[in-house]
Design an enzyme around this catalytic site. Structure first.
Site, PDB file in Angstrom:
ATOM      1  N   HIS A  69      -4.754  -2.167  36.611  1.00  0.00           N
ATOM      2  CA  HIS A  69      -5.085  -1.044  35.722  1.00  0.00           C
ATOM      3  C   HIS A  69      -6.546  -1.158  35.300  1.00  0.00           C
ATOM      4  O   HIS A  69      -6.979  -2.184  34.754  1.00  0.00           O
ATOM      5  CB  HIS A  69      -4.148  -1.009  34.523  1.00  0.00           C
ATOM      6  CG  HIS A  69      -2.757  -0.617  34.901  1.00  0.00           C
ATOM      7  ND1 HIS A  69      -1.637  -1.252  34.433  1.00  0.00           N
ATOM      8  CD2 HIS A  69      -2.325   0.368  35.747  1.00  0.00           C
ATOM      9  CE1 HIS A  69      -0.558  -0.679  34.965  1.00  0.00           C
ATOM     10  NE2 HIS A  69      -0.949   0.293  35.761  1.00  0.00           N
ATOM     11  N   ALA A  70      -7.283  -0.072  35.553  1.00  0.00           N
ATOM     12  CA  ALA A  70      -8.746  -0.123  35.483  1.00  0.00           C
ATOM     13  C   ALA A  70      -9.270  -0.541  34.114  1.00  0.00           C
ATOM     14  O   ALA A  70     -10.208  -1.335  34.009  1.00  0.00           O
ATOM     15  CB  ALA A  70      -9.306   1.238  35.878  1.00  0.00           C
ATOM     16  N   ARG A  71      -8.673  -0.012  33.061  1.00  0.00           N
ATOM     17  CA  ARG A  71      -9.241  -0.198  31.718  1.00  0.00           C
ATOM     18  C   ARG A  71      -8.940  -1.560  31.109  1.00  0.00           C
ATOM     19  O   ARG A  71      -9.464  -1.877  30.030  1.00  0.00           O
ATOM     20  CB  ARG A  71      -8.688   0.882  30.795  1.00  0.00           C
ATOM     21  CG  ARG A  71      -7.181   0.798  30.601  1.00  0.00           C
ATOM     22  CD  ARG A  71      -6.645   2.072  29.966  1.00  0.00           C
ATOM     23  NE  ARG A  71      -5.187   2.068  29.901  1.00  0.00           N
ATOM     24  CZ  ARG A  71      -4.459   3.152  29.607  1.00  0.00           C
ATOM     25  NH1 ARG A  71      -5.069   4.304  29.368  1.00  0.00           N
ATOM     26  NH2 ARG A  71      -3.149   3.084  29.563  1.00  0.00           N
ATOM     27  N   GLU A  72      -8.116  -2.348  31.746  1.00  0.00           N
ATOM     28  CA  GLU A  72      -7.690  -3.631  31.189  1.00  0.00           C
ATOM     29  C   GLU A  72      -8.707  -4.705  31.567  1.00  0.00           C
ATOM     30  O   GLU A  72      -8.424  -5.636  32.311  1.00  0.00           O
ATOM     31  CB  GLU A  72      -6.260  -3.929  31.674  1.00  0.00           C
ATOM     32  CG  GLU A  72      -5.276  -2.848  31.222  1.00  0.00           C
ATOM     33  CD  GLU A  72      -3.913  -2.857  31.905  1.00  0.00           C
ATOM     34  OE1 GLU A  72      -3.631  -3.790  32.680  1.00  0.00           O
ATOM     35  OE2 GLU A  72      -3.121  -1.923  31.658  1.00  0.00           O
ATOM     36  N   ARG A 123      -6.916   4.421  33.788  1.00  0.00           N
ATOM     37  CA  ARG A 123      -5.881   3.436  34.137  1.00  0.00           C
ATOM     38  C   ARG A 123      -5.607   3.386  35.641  1.00  0.00           C
ATOM     39  O   ARG A 123      -5.408   2.304  36.211  1.00  0.00           O
ATOM     40  CB  ARG A 123      -4.587   3.817  33.400  1.00  0.00           C
ATOM     41  CG  ARG A 123      -3.309   3.092  33.857  1.00  0.00           C
ATOM     42  CD  ARG A 123      -2.127   3.550  33.003  1.00  0.00           C
ATOM     43  NE  ARG A 123      -0.833   3.169  33.518  1.00  0.00           N
ATOM     44  CZ  ARG A 123      -0.151   2.085  33.117  1.00  0.00           C
ATOM     45  NH1 ARG A 123      -0.659   1.267  32.231  1.00  0.00           N
ATOM     46  NH2 ARG A 123       1.053   1.828  33.614  1.00  0.00           N
ATOM     47  N   ASN A 139       0.712   0.433  39.506  1.00  0.00           N
ATOM     48  CA  ASN A 139       1.856  -0.425  39.148  1.00  0.00           C
ATOM     49  C   ASN A 139       3.161   0.375  39.038  1.00  0.00           C
ATOM     50  O   ASN A 139       4.126  -0.074  38.429  1.00  0.00           O
ATOM     51  CB  ASN A 139       1.586  -1.181  37.852  1.00  0.00           C
ATOM     52  CG  ASN A 139       2.309  -2.516  37.800  1.00  0.00           C
ATOM     53  OD1 ASN A 139       2.434  -3.193  38.830  1.00  0.00           O
ATOM     54  ND2 ASN A 139       2.807  -2.887  36.624  1.00  0.00           N
ATOM     55  N   ARG A 140       3.157   1.550  39.658  1.00  0.00           N
ATOM     56  CA  ARG A 140       4.391   2.306  39.895  1.00  0.00           C
ATOM     57  C   ARG A 140       4.530   2.654  41.373  1.00  0.00           C
ATOM     58  O   ARG A 140       5.432   3.386  41.745  1.00  0.00           O
ATOM     59  CB  ARG A 140       4.390   3.623  39.087  1.00  0.00           C
ATOM     60  CG  ARG A 140       4.262   3.462  37.579  1.00  0.00           C
ATOM     61  CD  ARG A 140       5.491   2.814  36.968  1.00  0.00           C
ATOM     62  NE  ARG A 140       5.346   2.725  35.493  1.00  0.00           N
ATOM     63  CZ  ARG A 140       4.677   1.749  34.876  1.00  0.00           C
ATOM     64  NH1 ARG A 140       4.117   0.765  35.566  1.00  0.00           N
ATOM     65  NH2 ARG A 140       4.599   1.749  33.552  1.00  0.00           N
ATOM     66  N   HIS A 191      -2.545  -8.216  33.250  1.00  0.00           N
ATOM     67  CA  HIS A 191      -2.757  -6.932  32.573  1.00  0.00           C
ATOM     68  C   HIS A 191      -3.223  -7.229  31.141  1.00  0.00           C
ATOM     69  O   HIS A 191      -3.225  -8.359  30.680  1.00  0.00           O
ATOM     70  CB  HIS A 191      -1.440  -6.161  32.456  1.00  0.00           C
ATOM     71  CG  HIS A 191      -0.861  -5.628  33.713  1.00  0.00           C
ATOM     72  ND1 HIS A 191      -0.736  -4.282  33.963  1.00  0.00           N
ATOM     73  CD2 HIS A 191      -0.339  -6.247  34.797  1.00  0.00           C
ATOM     74  CE1 HIS A 191      -0.163  -4.096  35.129  1.00  0.00           C
ATOM     75  NE2 HIS A 191       0.093  -5.274  35.678  1.00  0.00           N
ATOM     76  N   SER A 192      -3.511  -6.162  30.412  1.00  0.00           N
ATOM     77  CA  SER A 192      -3.575  -6.241  28.961  1.00  0.00           C
ATOM     78  C   SER A 192      -3.043  -4.907  28.422  1.00  0.00           C
ATOM     79  O   SER A 192      -3.046  -3.920  29.149  1.00  0.00           O
ATOM     80  CB  SER A 192      -5.008  -6.461  28.469  1.00  0.00           C
ATOM     81  OG  SER A 192      -5.810  -5.311  28.629  1.00  0.00           O
ATOM     82  N   TYR A 193      -2.590  -4.855  27.235  1.00  0.00           N
ATOM     83  CA  TYR A 193      -2.530  -5.920  26.259  1.00  0.00           C
ATOM     84  C   TYR A 193      -1.113  -5.985  25.731  1.00  0.00           C
ATOM     85  O   TYR A 193      -0.329  -5.030  25.948  1.00  0.00           O
ATOM     86  CB  TYR A 193      -3.521  -5.623  25.090  1.00  0.00           C
ATOM     87  CG  TYR A 193      -3.294  -4.275  24.442  1.00  0.00           C
ATOM     88  CD1 TYR A 193      -2.434  -4.154  23.358  1.00  0.00           C
ATOM     89  CD2 TYR A 193      -3.904  -3.133  24.950  1.00  0.00           C
ATOM     90  CE1 TYR A 193      -2.207  -2.902  22.778  1.00  0.00           C
ATOM     91  CE2 TYR A 193      -3.677  -1.889  24.372  1.00  0.00           C
ATOM     92  CZ  TYR A 193      -2.821  -1.778  23.292  1.00  0.00           C
ATOM     93  OH  TYR A 193      -2.589  -0.550  22.738  1.00  0.00           O
ATOM     94  N   TYR A 243       9.287  -2.376  28.538  1.00  0.00           N
ATOM     95  CA  TYR A 243      10.062  -1.164  28.852  1.00  0.00           C
ATOM     96  C   TYR A 243      10.409  -1.183  30.333  1.00  0.00           C
ATOM     97  O   TYR A 243       9.825  -1.937  31.115  1.00  0.00           O
ATOM     98  CB  TYR A 243       9.273   0.119  28.523  1.00  0.00           C
ATOM     99  CG  TYR A 243       7.804   0.097  28.903  1.00  0.00           C
ATOM    100  CD1 TYR A 243       7.396   0.098  30.228  1.00  0.00           C
ATOM    101  CD2 TYR A 243       6.810   0.079  27.916  1.00  0.00           C
ATOM    102  CE1 TYR A 243       6.051   0.078  30.569  1.00  0.00           C
ATOM    103  CE2 TYR A 243       5.456   0.051  28.248  1.00  0.00           C
ATOM    104  CZ  TYR A 243       5.099   0.050  29.574  1.00  0.00           C
ATOM    105  OH  TYR A 243       3.759   0.020  29.904  1.00  0.00           O
ATOM    106  N   GLU A 266       0.699  -9.949  30.178  1.00  0.00           N
ATOM    107  CA  GLU A 266      -0.081  -9.043  29.323  1.00  0.00           C
ATOM    108  C   GLU A 266      -0.921  -9.916  28.390  1.00  0.00           C
ATOM    109  O   GLU A 266      -0.385 -10.587  27.509  1.00  0.00           O
ATOM    110  CB  GLU A 266       0.839  -8.143  28.500  1.00  0.00           C
ATOM    111  CG  GLU A 266       1.731  -7.229  29.326  1.00  0.00           C
ATOM    112  CD  GLU A 266       1.062  -5.911  29.695  1.00  0.00           C
ATOM    113  OE1 GLU A 266      -0.131  -5.715  29.364  1.00  0.00           O
ATOM    114  OE2 GLU A 266       1.746  -5.080  30.315  1.00  0.00           O
TER     115      GLU A 266
HETATM  116  N1  ING Z   1       1.870  -2.650  31.169  1.00  0.00           N
HETATM  117  C1  ING Z   1       2.734  -2.708  32.322  1.00  0.00           C
HETATM  118  C2  ING Z   1       2.820  -1.358  33.022  1.00  0.00           C
HETATM  119  O1  ING Z   1       2.625  -1.352  34.224  1.00  0.00           O
HETATM  120  C3  ING Z   1       5.013  -3.480  33.003  1.00  0.00           C
HETATM  121  C4  ING Z   1       4.064  -3.209  31.901  1.00  0.00           C
HETATM  122  C5  ING Z   1       4.709  -4.329  34.029  1.00  0.00           C
HETATM  123  C6  ING Z   1       6.233  -2.873  32.994  1.00  0.00           C
HETATM  124  C7  ING Z   1       5.621  -4.574  35.043  1.00  0.00           C
HETATM  125  C8  ING Z   1       7.153  -3.096  33.991  1.00  0.00           C
HETATM  126  C9  ING Z   1       6.837  -3.954  35.021  1.00  0.00           C
HETATM  127  O2  ING Z   1       3.093  -0.343  32.401  1.00  0.00           O
HETATM  128  C10 ING Z   1       0.566  -2.290  31.199  1.00  0.00           C
HETATM  129  N2  ING Z   1      -0.203  -2.630  30.154  1.00  0.00           N
HETATM  130  O3  ING Z   1       0.094  -1.744  32.131  1.00  0.00           O
HETATM  131 ZN    ZN Z   2      -1.573  -2.715  32.952  1.00  0.00          ZN
END
Ligand code: ING
Ligand code: ZN
Length: 303
Positions: A69-72, A123, A139-140, A191-193, A243, A266
């Site tokens: 994620h870019a902003r982290e 992001r 990350n999706r 990642h953060s945070y 989540y 995180e």
């Molecule tokens: N948090 C993660 C995100 O991708 C995460 C949290 C990671 C949830 C892995 C599920 C699995 O949303 C951030 N800060 O990006």
């Molecule tokens: Zn992230």
């Protein structure tokens, strides 16, 4: 090649400065560090992976990335801090003798540059599929239970899963780099945070059958992390800790990549500064996170 570099841990650094540091390491420590081009980003940037290895074959491997994620921004900073400890402190020859490291500080380079030059809070990636909005949530975008929960089909969403699994070339490149290593024991993605040390799954509240093993190692890592500056971390599966979200890189690493000890970490803080973590916290974050990574690396060495 670079015989100097512009890296330090008192300020955040551009993608070029990060890449310059990797070049410097490969030039300065040719028996230990090498750079592998793992592919090109959507906008054409070369993605470099640093391999840290004392040679030999069949060693257990540890794969580390940051910046999905870019902003982290604290994530690439912390990953380069860990590289500095491993390579330049002279203190970890025992770990280096036993473990091969594969490290990519910034796996979303287009997004990272965009967060520096146009929008500090960007992001996603910077791909475009013919709509008004840009970027997918990398990350999706991974294929394991892709788009089942905690993701969006709207290209304008911050959690857009993309038009298909692995639509994002940067994630293809990282996946292939991971798949190319035969003996990965652990995958750490920074990642953060929120100060969380999380393990799969993100796609379900169910836990992996070996979750106790992952929880035990996470506990040891967090104990070491907290001992440095007293920073509190929570441990658990991502769904049960933060989540539910499918398509994350750690779920893929464990579910399809066969890497048993997959963690999403995180980093600081818990929301006071959020993504704008002050530069005077880079070193303390690096110090404590390195203590956690060291625990994982020493465990990997025994595998
Ligand atoms: N948090 C993660 C995100 O991708 C995460 C949290 C990671 C949830 C892995 C599920 C699995 O949303 C951030 N800060 O990006
Ligand atoms: Zn992230």
């Amino acid at each position: 090649a670079n015989v100097k570099h512009d890296m330090d841990w008192t300020s955040y650094h551009t993608l070029d400065e990060i890449n310059g540091y990797l070049d410097y390491l490969a030039t300065t420590y040719p028996d230990l560090c090498s750079i592998e081009n793992i592919g090109t980003s959507y906008e054409g940037r070369t993605m470099n992976m640093l391999k840290i290895s004392t040679g030999g074959s069949g060693k257990p491997g540890l794969f580390i990335d940051g910046g999905i994620h870019a902003r982290e921004w604290i994530a690439p900073a912390t990953v380069t801090y860990a590289i500095n400890q491993l390579v330049e402190s002279g203190s970890y020859q025992d770990i280096l003798d036993a473990v091969d490291f594969y490290i990519i500080p910034s796996i979303n380079p287009d997004g990272y540059v965009y967060s520096w030059e146009h929008d500090r809070y960007w992001r996603k990636t910077r791909s475009n599929y013919g709509t008004l909005c840009y970027g997918c949530d990398p990350n999706r975008n991974w294929s394991f239970h892709w788009d089942e929960i905690g993701a969006s089909d709207n290209p304008c969403s911050e959690i857009y899963a993309g038009p298909s699994p692995f639509s994002e070339i940067e994630m293809v490149n990282v996946r292939d780099a991971m798949s190319a290593q035969s003996n990965l024991i652990s995958y750490l993605t920074f990642h953060s945070y929120s100060q969380l040390w999380m393990y799969p799954w993100g796609f379900t509240t169910d836990l992996p059958e070996d979750w106790q093993d992952l929880d035990n190692l996470a506990s040891d890592a967090v104990d070491a992390l907290t001992a440095v500056h007293g920073t509190h971390y929570e441990i658990g599966s991502s769904t049960n800790t933060i989540y539910a979200a499918a398509g994350g890189s750690d779920d893929w690493a464990k579910g399809e990549g066969g890497v048993k000890y997959a963690y999403t970490i995180e980093l600081r803080d818990t929301g006071n500064w959020g993504f704008d973590l002050p530069e005077n916290q880079i070193i303390p974050t690096g110090e404590e996170t390195w203590a956690g990574i060291e625990v994982v690396a020493r465990f990997v060495a025994t595998q």
